[in-house]
Enzyme design. Structure first.
Site, PDB file in Angstrom:
ATOM      1  N   SER A 118       0.852  -1.198   0.000  1.00 20.80           N
ATOM      2  CA  SER A 118       0.000   0.000   0.000  1.00 20.80           C
ATOM      3  C   SER A 118       0.881   1.239   0.000  1.00 20.80           C
ATOM      4  O   SER A 118       2.071   1.180   0.375  1.00 20.80           O
ATOM      5  CB  SER A 118      -0.857  -0.003   1.266  1.00 20.80           C
ATOM      6  OG  SER A 118      -1.484   1.246   1.464  1.00 20.80           O
ATOM      7  N   TYR A 153      -1.787  -0.044  10.957  1.00 24.81           N
ATOM      8  CA  TYR A 153      -2.038  -0.448   9.561  1.00 24.81           C
ATOM      9  C   TYR A 153      -0.792  -0.126   8.728  1.00 24.81           C
ATOM     10  O   TYR A 153      -0.317  -0.965   7.957  1.00 24.81           O
ATOM     11  CB  TYR A 153      -3.276   0.243   8.978  1.00 24.81           C
ATOM     12  CG  TYR A 153      -3.488  -0.140   7.530  1.00 24.81           C
ATOM     13  CD1 TYR A 153      -3.890  -1.437   7.189  1.00 24.81           C
ATOM     14  CD2 TYR A 153      -3.231   0.759   6.493  1.00 24.81           C
ATOM     15  CE1 TYR A 153      -4.045  -1.818   5.856  1.00 24.81           C
ATOM     16  CE2 TYR A 153      -3.381   0.385   5.160  1.00 24.81           C
ATOM     17  CZ  TYR A 153      -3.790  -0.904   4.845  1.00 24.81           C
ATOM     18  OH  TYR A 153      -3.931  -1.282   3.523  1.00 24.81           O
TER      19      TYR A 153
HETATM   20  P1  NDP Z   1     -11.832  -5.602   0.813  1.00 26.24           P
HETATM   21  O1  NDP Z   1     -12.277  -5.358   2.213  1.00 26.24           O
HETATM   22  O2  NDP Z   1     -12.761  -5.198  -0.292  1.00 26.24           O
HETATM   23  O3  NDP Z   1     -11.430  -7.132   0.621  1.00 26.24           O
HETATM   24  C1  NDP Z   1     -10.586  -7.763   1.555  1.00 26.24           C
HETATM   25  C2  NDP Z   1     -10.536  -9.262   1.294  1.00 26.24           C
HETATM   26  O4  NDP Z   1      -9.647  -9.837   2.277  1.00 26.24           O
HETATM   27  C3  NDP Z   1     -11.870  -9.943   1.426  1.00 26.24           C
HETATM   28  O5  NDP Z   1     -12.027 -10.902   0.411  1.00 26.24           O
HETATM   29  C4  NDP Z   1     -11.781 -10.625   2.775  1.00 26.24           C
HETATM   30  O6  NDP Z   1     -12.530 -11.843   2.770  1.00 26.24           O
HETATM   31  C5  NDP Z   1     -10.290 -10.947   2.864  1.00 26.24           C
HETATM   32  N1  NDP Z   1      -9.888 -11.148   4.256  1.00 26.24           N
HETATM   33  C6  NDP Z   1      -9.825 -10.212   5.238  1.00 26.24           C
HETATM   34  N2  NDP Z   1      -9.501 -10.785   6.405  1.00 26.24           N
HETATM   35  C7  NDP Z   1      -9.367 -12.117   6.160  1.00 26.24           C
HETATM   36  C8  NDP Z   1      -9.058 -13.244   6.959  1.00 26.24           C
HETATM   37  N3  NDP Z   1      -8.830 -13.128   8.287  1.00 26.24           N
HETATM   38  N4  NDP Z   1      -9.006 -14.464   6.383  1.00 26.24           N
HETATM   39  C9  NDP Z   1      -9.235 -14.589   5.060  1.00 26.24           C
HETATM   40  N5  NDP Z   1      -9.519 -13.575   4.240  1.00 26.24           N
HETATM   41  C10 NDP Z   1      -9.603 -12.343   4.785  1.00 26.24           C
HETATM   42  O7  NDP Z   1     -10.441  -4.822   0.680  1.00 26.24           O
HETATM   43  P2  NDP Z   1      -9.471  -4.522  -0.573  1.00 26.24           P
HETATM   44  O8  NDP Z   1      -9.799  -5.390  -1.702  1.00 26.24           O
HETATM   45  O9  NDP Z   1      -9.440  -3.067  -0.773  1.00 26.24           O
HETATM   46  O10 NDP Z   1      -8.070  -4.929   0.046  1.00 26.24           O
HETATM   47  C11 NDP Z   1      -7.256  -5.977  -0.435  1.00 26.24           C
HETATM   48  C12 NDP Z   1      -5.817  -5.711  -0.036  1.00 26.24           C
HETATM   49  O11 NDP Z   1      -5.377  -4.480  -0.606  1.00 26.24           O
HETATM   50  C13 NDP Z   1      -5.580  -5.587   1.465  1.00 26.24           C
HETATM   51  O12 NDP Z   1      -4.366  -6.219   1.785  1.00 26.24           O
HETATM   52  C14 NDP Z   1      -5.479  -4.069   1.689  1.00 26.24           C
HETATM   53  O13 NDP Z   1      -4.706  -3.758   2.814  1.00 26.24           O
HETATM   54  C15 NDP Z   1      -4.804  -3.654   0.398  1.00 26.24           C
HETATM   55  N6  NDP Z   1      -4.981  -2.252  -0.006  1.00 26.24           N
HETATM   56  C16 NDP Z   1      -6.214  -1.690  -0.137  1.00 26.24           C
HETATM   57  C17 NDP Z   1      -6.337  -0.372  -0.546  1.00 26.24           C
HETATM   58  C18 NDP Z   1      -7.653   0.324  -0.653  1.00 26.24           C
HETATM   59  O14 NDP Z   1      -7.679   1.586  -0.611  1.00 26.24           O
HETATM   60  N7  NDP Z   1      -8.763  -0.375  -0.850  1.00 26.24           N
HETATM   61  C19 NDP Z   1      -5.162   0.428  -0.898  1.00 26.24           C
HETATM   62  C20 NDP Z   1      -3.905  -0.248  -0.690  1.00 26.24           C
HETATM   63  C21 NDP Z   1      -3.831  -1.548  -0.297  1.00 26.24           C
HETATM   64  P3  NDP Z   1     -13.491 -12.358   3.946  1.00 26.24           P
HETATM   65  O15 NDP Z   1     -13.974 -11.159   4.718  1.00 26.24           O
HETATM   66  O16 NDP Z   1     -14.570 -13.101   3.228  1.00 26.24           O
HETATM   67  O17 NDP Z   1     -12.619 -13.261   4.754  1.00 26.24           O
HETATM   68  C1  8X3 Z   2      -5.017   1.617   1.891  1.00 26.66           C
HETATM   69  C2  8X3 Z   2      -4.672   3.011   1.512  1.00 26.66           C
HETATM   70  O1  8X3 Z   2      -4.191   5.352   2.446  1.00 26.66           O
HETATM   71  O2  8X3 Z   2      -6.039   4.093   3.426  1.00 26.66           O
HETATM   72  O3  8X3 Z   2      -3.893   0.831   2.076  1.00 26.66           O
HETATM   73  O4  8X3 Z   2      -3.774   3.497   3.911  1.00 26.66           O
HETATM   74  S1  8X3 Z   2      -4.657   4.024   2.893  1.00 26.66           S
END
Ligand code: NDP
Ligand code: 8X3
Length: 252
Positions: free
Chosen positions: A138, A151
């Site tokens: 991220s 985070y």
């Molecule tokens: P979402 O919340 O839309 O999706 C997250 C996914 O992770 C879900 O499928 C969820 O599945 C899974 N997950 C979370 N906890 C668990 C667990 N304990 N076991 C198994 N699966 C888990 O988030 P994003 O798609 O946005 O995020 C995906 C990745 O990208 C993350 O690592 C996040 O930190 C990173 N990211 C996101 C950004 C953003 O702005 N959206 C920016 C930068 C990085 P379920 O709940 O069904 O288990």
């Molecule tokens: C998710 C982006 O800026 O919320 O990783 O940390 S931010």
């Protein structure tokens, strides 16, 4: 060719699973919400005629991670691509006020869960003398912002793990890449703010954020480079974002 993607029930992971299936990969899809996994599996099979293996487990559970990988049928034991995507932000508060349970959730998921899955899958890649690992980092792995304390720490850890993997996997012909997105509208903010839709919407107010397709594009770029090329990291933000706290929120 097989791909193992964590966190495919929403957001980036779902879009990445769809994209890799479109590229012809058989996909192992994972997450905790079984109904969503089953529904995605059906879509993937119907739309792309690929093989799909849904595995429902909590990535924080070391034993469940071990079982998920060790119980892979023979035809799934060659993992060509691992996308370590499952992760979350949980809570937003100054360091001295942060809920310790939320800290545990983030460390256990974003750092320890990623480690468990990778530790169990890398021996399969080493045996195959090939593979590609893509870690979801991220912008928070490059900067630290107010109330983002742990985070941001987990994503800094992901960057260190990515570099460590790249060094240790080099001699085994395994590529290691990361993607570092800025603000992307998925379920991420809803999860961070514990279901508060108003707070989640405010994150993206006045700008066009990244979406899950943008991240699937990055994955496609990474996995379609020639054998001699490795993309170390793709750092991608909305056009209206300069860093974690400077946005141009002027959209209608
Ligand atoms: P979402 O919340 O839309 O999706 C997250 C996914 O992770 C879900 O499928 C969820 O599945 C899974 N997950 C979370 N906890 C668990 C667990 N304990 N076991 C198994 N699966 C888990 O988030 P994003 O798609 O946005 O995020 C995906 C990745 O990208 C993350 O690592 C996040 O930190 C990173 N990211 C996101 C950004 C953003 O702005 N959206 C920016 C930068 C990085 P379920 O709940 O069904 O288990
Ligand atoms: C998710 C982006 O800026 O919320 O990783 O940390 S931010």
């Amino acid at each position: 060719m097989n791909a193992f993607i964590t966190g495919t029930t929403a957001g980036f992971g779902k879009a990445i699973a769809l994209r890799l299936a479109k590229l012809g990969y058989n996909v192992i899809i994972t997450g905790r919400r079984k109904e969503r996994l089953d529904s995605l599996a059906e879509t993937l099979r119907n739309e792309f005629s690929v093989k799909v293996l849904p595995l429902c487990f909590d990535i924080r559970d070391k034993e469940a991670c071990r079982q998920a990988v060790e119980s892979l049928p023979a035809e799934w034991q060659k993992i060509d691509i691992l996308v370590n995507n499952a992760g979350l932000a949980s809570g937003s508060a100054p360091f001295n006020e942060f809920d310790i349970e939320d800290w545990d959730k983030m460390v256990d998921t974003n750092v320890k869960g990623l480690l468990y899955i990778s530790r169990y899958i890398t021996p399969l890649m080493v045996a195959a003398k090939s593979g590609h690992i893509i870690n979801l980092s991220s912008i928070a792995g490059r900067e630290v912002y107010p109330s983002g304390n742990v985070y941001c720490a987990t994503k800094h850890a992901v960057n260190a793990i990515t570099q460590g993997m790249r060094i240790d996997m080099l001699k085994h012909n395994i590529k290691v890449s990361s993607i570092s997105p800025g603000a992307a509208e998925t379920e991420f903010s809803l999860v961070r703010f514990h279901g508060d839709q108003t707070k989640a919407d405010a994150v993206y107010q006045g700008l066009t954020p990244l979406n899950a397709e943008d991240i699937a594009d990055a994955v496609e770029y990474i996995v379609t480079r020639p054998a001699h090329v490795n993309i170390n990291d793709i750092f991608i933000t909305p056009a209206r974002q300069a860093n974690t706290y400077v946005y141009n929120r002027t959209d209608e």
